[in-house]
Design a protein around this motif. Sequence first.
Motif, short mmCIF file in Angstrom:
data_model
loop_
_atom_site.label_atom_id
_atom_site.label_comp_id
_atom_site.label_asym_id
_atom_site.label_seq_id
_atom_site.Cartn_x
_atom_site.Cartn_y
_atom_site.Cartn_z
N GLU A 137 0.82 -1.33 -0.08
CA GLU A 137 0.01 0.03 0.03
C GLU A 137 0.79 1.20 0.06
O GLU A 137 0.55 2.35 -0.74
CB GLU A 137 -0.87 0.04 1.16
CG GLU A 137 -1.92 1.09 1.21
CD GLU A 137 -3.14 0.81 2.02
OE1 GLU A 137 -3.58 -0.27 2.36
OE2 GLU A 137 -3.49 1.91 2.86
N TYR B 251 -6.36 -2.13 -4.01
CA TYR B 251 -5.44 -3.23 -4.56
C TYR B 251 -5.85 -4.58 -3.80
O TYR B 251 -6.32 -4.60 -2.70
CB TYR B 251 -4.01 -2.93 -4.22
CG TYR B 251 -3.62 -2.87 -2.94
CD1 TYR B 251 -3.91 -1.71 -2.08
CD2 TYR B 251 -2.95 -3.92 -2.19
CE1 TYR B 251 -3.77 -1.79 -0.61
CE2 TYR B 251 -2.65 -4.09 -0.85
CZ TYR B 251 -3.07 -2.71 -0.08
OH TYR B 251 -2.92 -2.78 1.10
N LEU C 187 2.24 1.84 -3.44
CA LEU C 187 1.11 2.13 -4.44
C LEU C 187 0.69 3.94 -3.99
O LEU C 187 0.58 4.64 -5.04
CB LEU C 187 -0.13 1.53 -4.31
CG LEU C 187 0.05 -0.13 -4.69
CD1 LEU C 187 -1.24 -0.53 -4.41
CD2 LEU C 187 0.32 0.13 -6.17
N VAL D 79 2.34 -6.98 -11.52
CA VAL D 79 1.23 -6.09 -11.12
C VAL D 79 0.38 -6.38 -12.46
O VAL D 79 0.52 -6.26 -13.58
CB VAL D 79 1.67 -4.81 -11.12
CG1 VAL D 79 0.68 -3.73 -11.33
CG2 VAL D 79 2.45 -4.30 -10.07
N VAL E 202 -0.05 -8.48 -7.80
CA VAL E 202 -0.72 -7.09 -7.09
C VAL E 202 -1.72 -6.86 -8.32
O VAL E 202 -1.36 -6.37 -9.26
CB VAL E 202 0.28 -6.25 -6.60
CG1 VAL E 202 -0.72 -4.96 -5.87
CG2 VAL E 202 1.42 -6.75 -5.60
N GLN E 203 -2.90 -6.86 -7.89
CA GLN E 203 -3.99 -6.08 -8.72
C GLN E 203 -4.25 -4.75 -8.30
O GLN E 203 -4.53 -4.53 -7.19
CB GLN E 203 -5.19 -7.09 -8.76
CG GLN E 203 -4.83 -8.44 -9.10
CD GLN E 203 -6.36 -9.21 -9.23
OE1 GLN E 203 -7.36 -8.92 -8.86
NE2 GLN E 203 -6.20 -10.45 -10.03
N VAL E 204 -4.26 -3.82 -9.09
CA VAL E 204 -4.37 -2.54 -9.06
C VAL E 204 -5.70 -1.98 -9.82
O VAL E 204 -5.46 -2.06 -11.14
CB VAL E 204 -3.03 -1.51 -9.31
CG1 VAL E 204 -3.32 -0.16 -8.78
CG2 VAL E 204 -1.91 -2.23 -8.47
#
Lengths: 433, 143
Positions: free
Chosen positions: A344, A357, A347, A409, A372-374
């Motif tokens: 976090e 996320y 990001l 990502v 990591v999905q954003v």
Amino acid sequence: MIWNEEFETLPREALEALQLKRLKNLVERVYTAVPYYRNKMDQAGVKPTDIRSLADLRKLPFTTKEDLRLNYPFGLFAVPFDKVVRIHASSGTTGKPTVVGYTKNDIDAWAELMARTLSAGGAHAGDVVHNAYGYGLFTGGLGAHYGAERLGAAVIPISGGNSKRQIMLMQDFGSTVLLCTPSYALNLADVMKEMNVDPKSLKLRVGLFGAEPWSENMRQEIEARLNIKAIDIFGLSEVMGPGVASECIEEKHGLHVFEDYFIPEIINPETFEPVPHGELGELVFTTLTKEAFPVIRYRTKDLSRLITEPCSCGRTFHRMQRITGRTDDMLIIRGVNVFPSQIEHVLMSIEGVEPHYQIMVDRQASLDIMEVQVEVSEDIFSDEIKVLEKLGKRIEREIKDLLGVSCKVKLVEPKTIQRSEGKAKRVIDNRKL
Amino acid sequence: MKVEQISIFLENKSGRLAEVATVLAEAGINIRALSLADTTDFGILRLIVNDTEKAKQVLKEKGFTVGKTEVIGVEVADKPGGLAEILNVMKANSINVEYMYAFVQKSAGNAVIIFRFDELEKAIDALQKAGIRIMKGEEIYSI
């Protein structure tokens, strides 16, 4: 074999007397040398002289990762800095790592404890120790290294990665002992298969695995696939590094805590009271001899229980059950501690990226994969592919820079990550241990 | 001179494109030109529609990430060398094409190419100087 017959088989009474003597000395030292600990003890209304029995340990305040963060980097060191000969660091919960230090005596004690660990796992002088724990700030590589040298083994300081080369050297150098994370051991088995290398043709006899949680199933798989005995070892940098506790090859049931150096406690993570004998709770450690970075009642957030029954190996040290989980959201990815808060932090440091996320963890070909999905907000969206791809790569790079572990990502549409009422579900861990 | 294009972020999963088309259909919006750029994980759908603002609004209401970009539409003779002529102008002026997509007009026998340049104003200037016709937004929205 027992490395240090005298201490590892001390009758409990003598052991507890030694613990008390060392505990009193520790509290006195820490109270004098570390203002932060002194303040905490003063606030709790406890003085070094109040520690008269081992039960008095409970009067002392706990130490948490937050205390370490507040004293970054060297605030909790208990010796003048010129006595420090080594610094290691592990993941903090945000951008800054957790820093620990060692004096010459600490390094010496660590080597002793890792030699005991290796010995408990069936290694001995003359072995060829293939040390695939990471060398660097991580305590695993160097910690194991010094112990193997103390044992009288020949150490191959190969560190992690490049599995084909690892296997080639195992063949050529005749490695007999493997040190790495359990998932990496399985990865090596996979690569051996690809290379048509029969594990039975190797001299490997035993492996000591730690730095991440694993299970009996994984043990059986590793033992069958690599044709070795697999031993669980435990340690954490805040307490020392590897060498805090280890299974014995005789029983492979619970890890003997080297109690002449560390006092383990199991507490209820909500009430902070000790749990009834043998029950599951949070593992807490007090270091008895450490000079540079002693900790008092350090809360590990690891869940375990203590086994106090005598063990057939002859060691009188109590055993801790293998770690069964965490009280917090810390993940261990390829041996590296990862907190969602660190992701976090990365990001939030990138302009336009919203903190929506999710971290997906899986295990493919025995290796941990972190995705990591954003969510793509309007602020970061572009009509050009290359701009979005660059952003994804930038996040990947910054996470790798901060955590030392690579991830993928994936940009996703807004609102696709579940919003829950209270705390967002940040982690989906699909690994089957 | 400029044409408004909307772009939509799409994850590569089945049904998303159909959903965009349905949302636009229900709002009575006509798609004039489109291109889809994709990577292994996501795609960007770029559209020129007859009502940009409304399209943007209805798509946002449905939770899509929508962006708006200015592009230009150039009329090109539908014959060999038509595209080369334009691109040579760009080359001579050191203007980069970020992306482009074409569609052939039904009646006039000309093709229309939509361009996204790195330097929009400079591109318009260069094209005009070379005598290449840039289509007005209204012309394209109402094709």
